[in-house]
Scaffold this motif. Structure first.
Motif, PDB file in Angstrom:
ATOM      1  N   UNK A  33    -170.149 -74.942  51.000  1.00  0.00           N
ATOM      2  CA  UNK A  33    -170.363 -76.369  51.249  1.00  0.00           C
ATOM      3  C   UNK A  33    -169.777 -77.180  50.101  1.00  0.00           C
ATOM      4  N   UNK A  34    -169.980 -76.711  48.883  1.00  0.00           N
ATOM      5  CA  UNK A  34    -169.421 -77.404  47.715  1.00  0.00           C
ATOM      6  C   UNK A  34    -167.897 -77.344  47.734  1.00  0.00           C
ATOM      7  N   UNK A  35    -167.332 -76.180  48.008  1.00  0.00           N
ATOM      8  CA  UNK A  35    -165.867 -76.028  48.022  1.00  0.00           C
ATOM      9  C   UNK A  35    -165.244 -76.951  49.063  1.00  0.00           C
ATOM     10  N   UNK A  36    -165.746 -76.890  50.295  1.00  0.00           N
ATOM     11  CA  UNK A  36    -165.185 -77.752  51.342  1.00  0.00           C
ATOM     12  C   UNK A  36    -165.504 -79.226  51.088  1.00  0.00           C
ATOM     13  N   UNK A  37    -166.663 -79.500  50.502  1.00  0.00           N
ATOM     14  CA  UNK A  37    -167.016 -80.881  50.171  1.00  0.00           C
ATOM     15  C   UNK A  37    -166.085 -81.482  49.130  1.00  0.00           C
ATOM     16  N   UNK A  38    -165.754 -80.706  48.108  1.00  0.00           N
ATOM     17  CA  UNK A  38    -164.817 -81.182  47.082  1.00  0.00           C
ATOM     18  C   UNK A  38    -163.433 -81.407  47.697  1.00  0.00           C
ATOM     19  N   UNK A  39    -163.000 -80.494  48.555  1.00  0.00           N
ATOM     20  CA  UNK A  39    -161.701 -80.664  49.226  1.00  0.00           C
ATOM     21  C   UNK A  39    -161.705 -81.915  50.095  1.00  0.00           C
ATOM     22  N   UNK A  58    -154.999 -79.285  40.193  1.00  0.00           N
ATOM     23  CA  UNK A  58    -155.917 -78.308  39.586  1.00  0.00           C
ATOM     24  C   UNK A  58    -156.729 -77.592  40.660  1.00  0.00           C
ATOM     25  N   UNK A  59    -157.313 -78.354  41.581  1.00  0.00           N
ATOM     26  CA  UNK A  59    -158.136 -77.729  42.618  1.00  0.00           C
ATOM     27  C   UNK A  59    -157.286 -76.920  43.594  1.00  0.00           C
ATOM     28  N   UNK A  60    -156.046 -77.337  43.814  1.00  0.00           N
ATOM     29  CA  UNK A  60    -155.148 -76.559  44.661  1.00  0.00           C
ATOM     30  C   UNK A  60    -154.802 -75.220  44.038  1.00  0.00           C
ATOM     31  N   UNK A  61    -154.536 -75.214  42.745  1.00  0.00           N
ATOM     32  CA  UNK A  61    -154.222 -73.967  42.040  1.00  0.00           C
ATOM     33  C   UNK A  61    -155.452 -73.061  41.987  1.00  0.00           C
ATOM     34  N   UNK A  62    -156.622 -73.644  41.702  1.00  0.00           N
ATOM     35  CA  UNK A  62    -157.856 -72.849  41.679  1.00  0.00           C
ATOM     36  C   UNK A  62    -158.117 -72.234  43.053  1.00  0.00           C
ATOM     37  N   UNK A  63    -157.896 -72.999  44.111  1.00  0.00           N
ATOM     38  CA  UNK A  63    -158.093 -72.483  45.472  1.00  0.00           C
ATOM     39  C   UNK A  63    -157.125 -71.346  45.771  1.00  0.00           C
ATOM     40  N   UNK A  64    -155.897 -71.457  45.295  1.00  0.00           N
ATOM     41  CA  UNK A  64    -154.928 -70.389  45.526  1.00  0.00           C
ATOM     42  C   UNK A  64    -155.326 -69.116  44.772  1.00  0.00           C
ATOM     43  N   UNK A  96    -159.457 -69.687  54.298  1.00  0.00           N
ATOM     44  CA  UNK A  96    -159.981 -71.042  54.123  1.00  0.00           C
ATOM     45  C   UNK A  96    -159.523 -71.623  52.799  1.00  0.00           C
ATOM     46  N   UNK A  97    -159.582 -70.803  51.756  1.00  0.00           N
ATOM     47  CA  UNK A  97    -159.098 -71.243  50.446  1.00  0.00           C
ATOM     48  C   UNK A  97    -157.592 -71.474  50.444  1.00  0.00           C
ATOM     49  N   UNK A  98    -156.856 -70.662  51.202  1.00  0.00           N
ATOM     50  CA  UNK A  98    -155.409 -70.863  51.281  1.00  0.00           C
ATOM     51  C   UNK A  98    -155.088 -72.205  51.943  1.00  0.00           C
ATOM     52  N   UNK A  99    -155.805 -72.541  52.999  1.00  0.00           N
ATOM     53  CA  UNK A  99    -155.592 -73.832  53.664  1.00  0.00           C
ATOM     54  C   UNK A  99    -155.900 -74.972  52.702  1.00  0.00           C
ATOM     55  N   UNK A 100    -157.035 -74.878  52.007  1.00  0.00           N
ATOM     56  CA  UNK A 100    -157.384 -75.904  51.030  1.00  0.00           C
ATOM     57  C   UNK A 100    -156.292 -76.011  49.976  1.00  0.00           C
ATOM     58  N   UNK A 101    -155.823 -74.877  49.492  1.00  0.00           N
ATOM     59  CA  UNK A 101    -154.790 -74.859  48.459  1.00  0.00           C
ATOM     60  C   UNK A 101    -153.514 -75.558  48.915  1.00  0.00           C
ATOM     61  N   UNK A 102    -153.044 -75.205  50.086  1.00  0.00           N
ATOM     62  CA  UNK A 102    -151.802 -75.807  50.599  1.00  0.00           C
ATOM     63  C   UNK A 102    -151.951 -77.312  50.744  1.00  0.00           C
ATOM     64  N   UNK A 105    -152.246 -79.039  47.263  1.00  0.00           N
ATOM     65  CA  UNK A 105    -150.976 -79.021  46.525  1.00  0.00           C
ATOM     66  C   UNK A 105    -149.968 -79.990  47.136  1.00  0.00           C
ATOM     67  N   UNK A 106    -149.949 -80.088  48.447  1.00  0.00           N
ATOM     68  CA  UNK A 106    -149.071 -81.078  49.097  1.00  0.00           C
ATOM     69  C   UNK A 106    -149.493 -82.486  48.672  1.00  0.00           C
ATOM     70  N   UNK A 107    -150.800 -82.754  48.660  1.00  0.00           N
ATOM     71  CA  UNK A 107    -151.283 -84.064  48.231  1.00  0.00           C
ATOM     72  C   UNK A 107    -150.940 -84.324  46.764  1.00  0.00           C
ATOM     73  N   UNK A 108    -151.045 -83.295  45.930  1.00  0.00           N
ATOM     74  CA  UNK A 108    -150.716 -83.459  44.511  1.00  0.00           C
ATOM     75  C   UNK A 108    -149.250 -83.832  44.332  1.00  0.00           C
TER      76      UNK A 108
END
Length: 115
Positions: A33-39, A58-64, A96-102, A105-108
């Motif tokens: 919930x925290x991971x998806x909430x932060x994303x 930072x959060x994209x790299x951590x997610x990857x 799920x983390x890969x999707x968040x990461x992509x 990172x695109x937003x960054x």
């Protein structure tokens, strides 16, 4: 900011919020919930043009890194009928983390481009 990316920011804010809500029955629900909430929050701030590029970076790299860490050595698919429940669950969480990461990172990189 490009209208397409603004729309994508709102869309992923909603999708990640839905993802957070759907974690209520997961064994480790608070973490997800925290991971998806932060994303979701980062996506919303991106859409509102209220975030600097380093935060989604930072959060994209951590997610990857999380994706690499959780990816099961014997990935068996996403369906529980495909294999061992633990391996399937790890695969789902990893992707799920890969999707968040992509997305982040695109937003960054889109945020950096506008500077």
């Amino acid at each position: 900011m490009n209208l397409l990316f603004k729309i994508l920011g709102y869309v992923f804010a909603v999708l990640f919020t839905v993802g957070a809500v759907l974690q209520y029955n997961d064994p480790d629900s608070l973490n997800w919930i925290i991971i998806y909430g932060v994303a979701a929050l980062i996506s919303l701030l991106f859409a509102l043009n209220k975030i600097v590029f380093v935060i989604p970076l930072i959060f994209g790299v951590i997610s990857f890194i999380g994706f690499i860490y959780l990816y099961p050595s014997d990935f068996q698919g996403f369906d529980l009928n495909d294999g061992d429940i633990v391996t399937v669950e790890l695969g789902r969480e990893a992707f799920g983390l890969l999707i968040i990461s992509i997305v982040l990172l695109v937003f960054a990189f889109q945020s950096k481009k506008k500077l």
